[in-house]
Design a protein around this motif. Structure first.
Motif, mmCIF file in Angstrom:
data_model
loop_
_atom_site.group_PDB
_atom_site.id
_atom_site.type_symbol
_atom_site.label_atom_id
_atom_site.label_comp_id
_atom_site.label_asym_id
_atom_site.label_seq_id
_atom_site.Cartn_x
_atom_site.Cartn_y
_atom_site.Cartn_z
ATOM 1 N N GLN A 20 13.243 -0.145 3.732
ATOM 2 C CA GLN A 20 13.597 -1.201 2.781
ATOM 3 C C GLN A 20 15.028 -1.095 2.265
ATOM 4 N N HIS A 123 6.347 5.880 5.032
ATOM 5 C CA HIS A 123 6.243 4.624 4.288
ATOM 6 C C HIS A 123 6.314 3.470 5.301
ATOM 7 N N ASN A 169 2.230 6.575 2.278
ATOM 8 C CA ASN A 169 2.267 5.553 1.251
ATOM 9 C C ASN A 169 1.284 4.437 1.584
ATOM 10 N N GLU A 170 0.342 4.187 0.695
ATOM 11 C CA GLU A 170 -0.534 3.018 0.786
ATOM 12 C C GLU A 170 -1.172 2.819 2.157
ATOM 13 N N ASN A 310 -0.003 3.905 -6.837
ATOM 14 C CA ASN A 310 0.848 2.709 -6.877
ATOM 15 C C ASN A 310 0.040 1.600 -7.523
ATOM 16 N N TYR A 312 0.349 -2.360 -9.585
ATOM 17 C CA TYR A 312 1.188 -3.484 -10.016
ATOM 18 C C TYR A 312 0.475 -4.506 -10.892
ATOM 19 N N TRP A 353 0.908 -12.357 -5.081
ATOM 20 C CA TRP A 353 -0.216 -11.472 -5.385
ATOM 21 C C TRP A 353 -0.068 -10.755 -6.727
ATOM 22 N N GLU A 381 4.545 4.188 -7.919
ATOM 23 C CA GLU A 381 5.159 2.856 -7.927
ATOM 24 C C GLU A 381 4.497 2.009 -8.983
ATOM 25 N N TRP A 431 9.167 1.012 -9.353
ATOM 26 C CA TRP A 431 9.576 0.266 -8.161
ATOM 27 C C TRP A 431 10.388 -0.927 -8.630
ATOM 28 N N GLU A 438 11.978 -6.737 1.123
ATOM 29 C CA GLU A 438 10.590 -6.803 0.658
ATOM 30 C C GLU A 438 9.672 -7.235 1.812
ATOM 31 N N TRP A 439 9.708 -6.475 2.878
ATOM 32 C CA TRP A 439 8.804 -6.657 4.025
ATOM 33 C C TRP A 439 8.763 -8.116 4.485
ATOM 34 N N PHE A 447 12.747 -6.702 -6.483
ATOM 35 C CA PHE A 447 11.976 -5.799 -7.357
ATOM 36 C C PHE A 447 12.876 -4.800 -8.076
HETATM 37 C C1 GCO Z 1 4.469 -0.528 -1.552
HETATM 38 C C2 GCO Z 1 5.395 -0.937 -1.319
HETATM 39 C C3 GCO Z 1 6.729 -1.332 -1.584
HETATM 40 C C4 GCO Z 1 6.803 -2.769 -1.949
HETATM 41 C C5 GCO Z 1 6.332 -2.982 -3.359
HETATM 42 C C6 GCO Z 1 6.487 -4.379 -3.838
HETATM 43 O O1 GCO Z 1 4.414 0.718 -1.377
HETATM 44 O O2 GCO Z 1 3.651 -1.414 -1.853
HETATM 45 O O3 GCO Z 1 5.500 0.368 -1.103
HETATM 46 O O4 GCO Z 1 7.292 -1.020 -0.366
HETATM 47 O O5 GCO Z 1 8.094 -3.195 -1.809
HETATM 48 O O6 GCO Z 1 4.994 -2.684 -3.435
HETATM 49 O O7 GCO Z 1 5.731 -5.236 -3.072
#
Ligand code: GCO
Length: 480
Positions: A20, A123, A169-170, A310, A312, A353, A381, A431, A438-439, A447
């Motif tokens: 990223q 990641h 990660n995730e 993580n 949000y 989301w 995050e 984050w 952003e993917w 962000f």
């Molecule tokens: C994640 C993501 C980040 C994203 C962030 C915002 O680990 O989800 O690691 O890469 O940029 O979540 O969408």
């Protein structure tokens, strides 16, 4: 009545990820990751973008460290690009010293600046060669050996300099977005309008299983051969939103909330802390969900020194009637932004989301803490985008009060979780340090607490939130 607080040795800072921010995809011997190849497929990324340039952080490590210092960060969570370190990825492929030494120097520079490195090994940017060679996560035996080898190369190179390791990660995102919806690399899905290949009814569950075993293998390697001399801790980072029932009076919606948490988080969390997959998943997925061998469960159970969280946002959850679809991945539920009474879960942001709801953070910490016997948490995050931020004139954009408010709410909720609910939380990395790739949303969604001018030589401008985070932590972290 004393107000909520955080422990005096609490560590806070910022987070990013290699693909990223780094750019420089061909520099010093790096090879393609699955994200490089995915971005080349027309229609996958907003604006046809890629991480080709991103924040150019590969060339600007000094600038990034200067920002961290300016913001008073104590810890920086970043990820290593596997395909810089072992370009072709595998255990019999050569290590690229230039790529590895780039990160060793970066860690030295961070430490010299008084900032703790928190290193994510993976990641999402799997070396493309491994995907081509044997299907990446879909080939558990090959993948686990290659991942363990890569992890060992990193443990060896960084030694005692790194005290916090994150294996993955995730994994939910890698598995579901990569192999079910196909929105993320490698883009496999049963939806033939999106991809010519993939089977959403089985592949995400196979991918998740491989990741868990690879995580366990890397943790065992670290504990057996490095931990005693290097003194670090190792864990995995899991994502997950909080859930509230669409109709609080409907037991079916309340159950659907639990099921959604189990499909999103306990898929991995239960395996690691309880040594099994959740019953709700087994019930719905049957033998499409792999089973653990005795040897695998010995690797996976108890494999977290800390829980990397993580988080949000939250959603309202409504149950669905009838049978779950064969490709369903969330427990046969519907996630909504409003409830039966028409209330919204939180304000809109630039991310479809993400609807912030700070109280949900506190509730989820408690839910996890209760389910897993009070583990130590590092929040790896948490953060927000802002609706329309990208279209604002610079001066307004830098005044990101909405993001400041997000951090006040979320950090306050975390302090309540610690003080009132007894959750053992010891760190938080926001984050993100800066706007970045952003993917699938490309560069339209920001962000960062730092604005990056993608049209102006990637120049960085601190937003208001950059300094606000330290001010918030000053309020909560105990002095004595
Ligand atoms: C994640 C993501 C980040 C994203 C962030 C915002 O680990 O989800 O690691 O890469 O940029 O979540 O969408």
């Amino acid at each position: 009545m004393s107000h909520s607080h955080l422990p005096k040795d609490f560590l806070w800072g910022f987070a990013t990820a290699s693909y990223q921010i780094e750019g420089a995809p061909h520099k010093d011997g790096r090879a393609d990751s699955i994200w490089d190849t995915f971005c080349r497929i027309p229609g996958k990324i907003a604006g046809g973008e890629s991480g080709e340039r991103a924040c150019d952080s590969y060339h600007r490590t000094a600038e990034d460290i200067a920002l961290l210092k300016q913001y008073r960060a104590q810890v920086y969570r970043f990820s290593l690009s596997w395909s810089r370190i072992i370009p072709l990825g595998g255990r019999n492929d050569p290590v690229n010293e230039k790529g590895l030494q780039h990160y060793v120097k970066f860690v030295d520079d961070l430490l010299a600046a008084g900032i703790q490195p928190m290193v994510t090994l993976f990641h999402w940017d799997l070396p493309d060669a491994l995907d081509k060679r044997y299907g990446g996560f879909l080939n558990k035996d090959e993948f686990v050996k290659d991942y363990e080898n890569y992890a060992r190369v990193c443990f060896e190179a960084f030694g005692s300099k790194v005290k916090f390791w994150i294996t993955f990660n995730e994994p939910w995102c890698s598995s579901i977005l990569g192999y079910s919806t196909g929105l993320f690399a490698p883009g496999r899905t049963s939806d033939r309008s999106k991809s010519a290949v993939g089977d959403s009814s089985t592949e995400p569950w196979i991918a998740g299983h491989s990741i868990l075993i690879a995580h366990g293998a890397a943790v065992k390697a670290y504990r057996d051969d490095f931990k005693a001399k290097d003194g670090g801790q190792i864990g995995i980072t899991l994502n997950g939103d909080w859930t509230e029932p669409w109709d609080p009076n409907d037991p079916a919606d309340r159950e659907a909330c639990e099921r959604k948490l189990e499909f999103a988080i306990s898929w991995f969390g239960d395996a690691i802390y309880l040594g099994k997959y959740p019953d709700s998943m087994r019930k719905q997925l049957g033998d499409r969900l792999p089973t653990f061998t005795a040897e695998e469960i010995a690797l996976v159970q108890g494999s977290n020194d800390f829980y990397g969280m993580n988080h949000y946002c939250a959603n309202y959850i409504k149950h669905k009637d009838g049978e779950a679809d064969i490709n369903d991945f969330s427990g046969h539920i519907q996630a909504l932004y409003h409830n039966k009474a028409g209330e919204v879960i939180g304000p809109e942001t630039q991310s479809f989301w993400l609807h912030p709801n700070p109280l949900g953070f506190r509730k989820l910490m408690k839910w996890l803490s209760d389910r897993y016997g009070g583990p130590t948490f590092y929040v790896t995050e948490s953060g927000t985008s802002l609706k329309g931020e990208n279209d604002l004139p610079l001066e307004e954009l830098l005044d990101d009060e909405f993001r400041c408010e997000y951090f006040r709410g979320y950090i306050g909720a975390m302090a309540d979780a610690h003080t009132i609910d007894g959750v053992d939380v010891r760190g938080y990395t926001a984050w993100s340090l800066m706007d970045n790739f952003e993917w699938a949303e490309g560069y339209e969604t920001r962000f960062g607490v730092t604005y990056v001018d993608y049209d102006g030589d990637q120049k960085r401008y601190p937003k208001k939130s950059a300094m606000e985070i330290g001010a918030i932590f000053d309020k909560y972290i105990e002095k004595e």
